[in-house]
Design an enzyme around this catalytic site. Sequence first.
Site, mmCIF file in Angstrom:
data_model
loop_
_atom_site.group_PDB
_atom_site.id
_atom_site.type_symbol
_atom_site.label_atom_id
_atom_site.label_comp_id
_atom_site.label_asym_id
_atom_site.label_seq_id
_atom_site.Cartn_x
_atom_site.Cartn_y
_atom_site.Cartn_z
ATOM 1 N N GLN A 1 -4.654 -1.801 9.508
ATOM 2 C CA GLN A 1 -4.599 -3.147 8.932
ATOM 3 C C GLN A 1 -5.217 -4.164 9.900
ATOM 4 O O GLN A 1 -4.813 -4.235 11.061
ATOM 5 C CB GLN A 1 -3.134 -3.508 8.619
ATOM 6 C CG GLN A 1 -2.962 -4.793 7.863
ATOM 7 C CD GLN A 1 -3.551 -4.757 6.441
ATOM 8 O OE1 GLN A 1 -3.373 -3.787 5.709
ATOM 9 N NE2 GLN A 1 -4.263 -5.788 6.071
ATOM 10 N N LYS B 1 0.842 -1.204 0.000
ATOM 11 C CA LYS B 1 0.000 0.000 0.000
ATOM 12 C C LYS B 1 0.874 1.250 0.000
ATOM 13 O O LYS B 1 0.634 2.200 -0.753
ATOM 14 C CB LYS B 1 -0.949 -0.017 1.204
ATOM 15 C CG LYS B 1 -2.069 -1.033 1.029
ATOM 16 C CD LYS B 1 -2.823 -1.382 2.290
ATOM 17 C CE LYS B 1 -3.792 -2.533 2.012
ATOM 18 N NZ LYS B 1 -4.400 -3.104 3.198
ATOM 19 N N ASP C 1 -11.407 2.518 4.061
ATOM 20 C CA ASP C 1 -11.736 1.093 3.961
ATOM 21 C C ASP C 1 -13.249 0.891 3.816
ATOM 22 O O ASP C 1 -13.700 -0.179 3.432
ATOM 23 C CB ASP C 1 -11.294 0.368 5.253
ATOM 24 C CG ASP C 1 -10.066 -0.499 5.024
ATOM 25 O OD1 ASP C 1 -9.789 -0.837 3.852
ATOM 26 O OD2 ASP C 1 -9.394 -0.843 6.019
#
Length: 296
Positions: free
Chosen positions: A98, A54, A121
């Site tokens: 994460q 990422k 997200d």
Amino acid sequence: MTAEIINGSEISKQIREELKQEVAQLKERHNIIPGLATVIVGEDPASQSYVSSKVKTCQELGIYSERYDLSAETSEQELLALIDRLNKDPKINGILVQLPLPKHIDENNVIMAIDPKKDVDGFHPINVGKLMIGEPDYLPCTPHGIQVLLQRAGVETEGADVVVVGRSNIVGKPIANILMQKKSGANATVTVCHTRTKDLASHTKRADILIVAAGGKPKSITADMVKEGVVVIDVGVHRIGKTAEGKNILCGDVDFESVKEKARAITPVPRGVGPMTIVMLMSNTVKAAKLAAGLA
Ligand SMILES: NC(=O)c1ccc[n+]([C@@H]2O[C@H](COP(=O)([O-])OP(=O)(O)OC[C@H]3O[C@@H](n4cnc5c(N)ncnc54)[C@H](OP(=O)(O)O)[C@@H]3O)[C@@H](O)[C@H]2O)c1
């Protein structure tokens, strides 16, 4: 029939190029640089590798990034304090924590703490609710990637019988929701299957578009479970061994070799859904920067 292979690597490359140009234009015309903060707690190798990809993609696209590597002993309070700081930081438009987190940290508390405007997200209940009513700011990355794959591969979803295997909050439920919306690129009739579904094959055999996000057993969707001409999206990722060079050998939830002989189109694993997830995260980060500046 041998299926067309829906190449997620190629499609994600095209989107990267488009995003790179968009990021350059934002800087040139508005002096805006989108910013993404990634937060990782602990040393899980898979999570480390996802976060590294990422960060690298941010660099390639011209997106500002900050990476926070926290020890596995970090308390929930410390993590929430960092999120609070990032929520207030104007350089940061998107915050990605994460998952999974260590057991002593409540994932829900963390998701709820992220400012919904920075929730790239798409997991915050406000964003889940907005998706549900068809007014999303951010679609969750993997399901959004699936929708874009279908669109760019020219697969018509309108009126299609879509069967989704899996009902997780990050893939199954949101892709079902996205594809049933009254919108272009959606308008499908969606069935969702799970471990309590009676006679899974009776559902998968009806599918015009079959989306499998079950995990569990590798290659468990076999040719006898699909109809001729189906479009198959395989989200599952299984590590089934190592090459002589020590690289992971991956496969999906679908028995690719047999199913591709019956399908009209199919995504491979790897190089199918996987590469789309990161580009959709980047796309959400760019959107967050535009929303923050009143440009979207
Ligand atoms: N490529 C990517 O970017 C990406 C992103 C996310 C996930 N993935 C992969 O996608 C897969 C699914 O991920 P997830 O997070 O959604 O998994 P998850 O949270 O474990 O959910 C799996 C879902 O599949 C259902 N299921 C499992 N075995 C089944 C079976 N035999 N028949 C019918 N339903 C079954 C489960 O049903 P119940 O609800 O009844 O338990 C559950 O709803 C994993 O392999 C994961 O690694 C890939």
